[in-house]
Design a protein around this motif. Structure first.
Motif, PDB file in Angstrom:
ATOM      1  N   VAL A  41       3.435  42.763  -3.279  1.00 55.03           N
ATOM      2  CA  VAL A  41       4.567  41.866  -3.038  1.00 55.03           C
ATOM      3  C   VAL A  41       4.069  40.452  -2.751  1.00 55.03           C
ATOM      4  N   TYR A  42       3.026  40.332  -1.898  1.00 56.30           N
ATOM      5  CA  TYR A  42       2.513  38.992  -1.610  1.00 56.30           C
ATOM      6  C   TYR A  42       1.904  38.361  -2.854  1.00 56.30           C
ATOM      7  N   SER A  65      -3.795  36.876   6.127  1.00 54.03           N
ATOM      8  CA  SER A  65      -2.790  37.493   6.999  1.00 54.03           C
ATOM      9  C   SER A  65      -2.408  38.881   6.495  1.00 54.03           C
ATOM     10  N   GLN A  66      -2.270  39.024   5.188  1.00 54.60           N
ATOM     11  CA  GLN A  66      -1.857  40.315   4.622  1.00 54.60           C
ATOM     12  C   GLN A  66      -2.969  41.351   4.715  1.00 54.60           C
ATOM     13  N   LEU A  85       1.666  39.546  13.206  1.00 55.89           N
ATOM     14  CA  LEU A  85       2.456  38.869  12.181  1.00 55.89           C
ATOM     15  C   LEU A  85       3.052  37.587  12.743  1.00 55.89           C
ATOM     16  N   GLY A  86       3.602  37.658  13.961  1.00 58.36           N
ATOM     17  CA  GLY A  86       4.174  36.473  14.587  1.00 58.36           C
ATOM     18  C   GLY A  86       3.148  35.366  14.756  1.00 58.36           C
ATOM     19  N   TYR A 111       7.775  37.936   4.489  1.00 52.51           N
ATOM     20  CA  TYR A 111       8.371  38.890   3.548  1.00 52.51           C
ATOM     21  C   TYR A 111       7.416  40.046   3.249  1.00 52.51           C
ATOM     22  N   ALA A 112       6.189  39.724   2.864  1.00 55.87           N
ATOM     23  CA  ALA A 112       5.214  40.765   2.526  1.00 55.87           C
ATOM     24  C   ALA A 112       4.727  41.493   3.772  1.00 55.87           C
ATOM     25  N   GLY A 113       4.480  40.728   4.841  1.00 50.92           N
ATOM     26  CA  GLY A 113       3.984  41.356   6.068  1.00 50.92           C
ATOM     27  C   GLY A 113       4.962  42.362   6.646  1.00 50.92           C
TER      28      GLY A 113
END
Length: 277
Positions: A41-42, A65-66, A85-86, A111-113
């Motif tokens: 997705v990412y 991040s992902q 994530l935050g 969105y991806a996370g």
């Protein structure tokens, strides 16, 4: 058109079998599925929004991040995923503000996370997680399939002509009705009884699923993309296939977390909280 529909049906069946087998197995098998979906997705998000072209360093941070979130999901560290994530989101906002970069970077991270986090949290390792995930699948798939066929059979006013010209109000309503029926059927198959909360939950997830579909259509139209990718025959990309599931999973996780906070039931599994158990 007939060949395209055949490809969609065959691809849909194959993907459904893979998803259900991983869901049945649970544990690392489902976490791996959630992680693969999130990373794909990412990848598609960053390609559609041209993040690598506009901001190579920012996109590299997005990938970092992902990967970190994927590692936490695979390790089963569910209590850490949302705070991490935050943190990444806050850092990405700072990057965008300092470098005047694209806000689509922040959107892609969220969105991806959240995709991987919500899917893994709903399934967890307990039997109730299996029921909760199948419940979400049933609502989303019934909504998606019946919205298509009801919309084609009845037609009528367009739902959002500027975003997705093919969608109609009749299809949206038909999809929601059958999504509720499918969700209630799954719940009753396990528990033999149902209260008003379950059809309302199914309706909420069905509507969320359709919003997710429209959201992805908006992104593609915004950047002039026909499909999010080409990995799935007849469907396009992964985002094209899981757009409704993603938003429904977001909504399911939200409902579960609100329930846990309201009841003060720290440590309660997301699946159990979602189904009100």
């Amino acid at each position: 058109m007939q060949r395209e529909l055949q490809l969609r049906i065959i691809s849909g069946i194959v993907l459904a079998v893979i998803a259900l087998l991983a869901t049945w197995a649970g544990g690392n098998a489902f976490r791996l599925l959630a992680v693969v979906i999130a990373l794909l997705v990412y990848s598609e998000w960053s390609t559609i929004t041209r993040l690598s072209e506009r901001d190579f360093q920012g996109n590299a941070f997005g990938w970092l991040s992902q990967v970190v979130l994927a590692a936490l999901v695979m390790m089963g560290e569910t209590s850490w995923t949302l705070p991490v994530l935050g943190t990444f989101v806050v850092l990405s906002v700072g990057w965008v503000l300092l470098r005047k970069a694209s806000w689509w970077l922040c959107g892609g991270i969220v969105y991806a996370g959240l995709t991987g986090i919500s899917l893994a949290a709903i399934r967890d390792d307990a039997h109730i997680g299996l029921i909760a995930m199948v419940f979400v699948f049933a609502v989303v798939w019934a909504t998606d399939i019946l919205a298509y066929f009801v919309g084609r059979a009845i037609g009528g006013p367009k739902l959002a002509p500027r975003i997705s010209p093919g969608k109609t109000w009749s299809g949206a309503i038909g999809g929601a009705v059958f999504g509720v029926v499918a969700g209630v059927a799954v719940y009753m198959a396990e528990f033999s009884t149902v209260d008003i909360r379950i059809p309302l939950l199914a309706l909420f997830l069905s509507v969320s699923s359709q919003i997710g579909d429209l959201f992805e259509s908006f992104i593609k139209r915004r950047f002039g993309a026909k499909d999010s990718g080409k990995i799935i025959p007849g469907h396009g990309g992964v985002m094209d296939r899981v757009d409704g599931l993603v938003f429904a999973s977001f909504a399911a996780l939200f409902v579960a977390l609100v329930t846990i906070l309201a009841q003060g039931a720290q440590g309660q599994l997301v699946g159990a909280a979602l189904l009100g158990l």
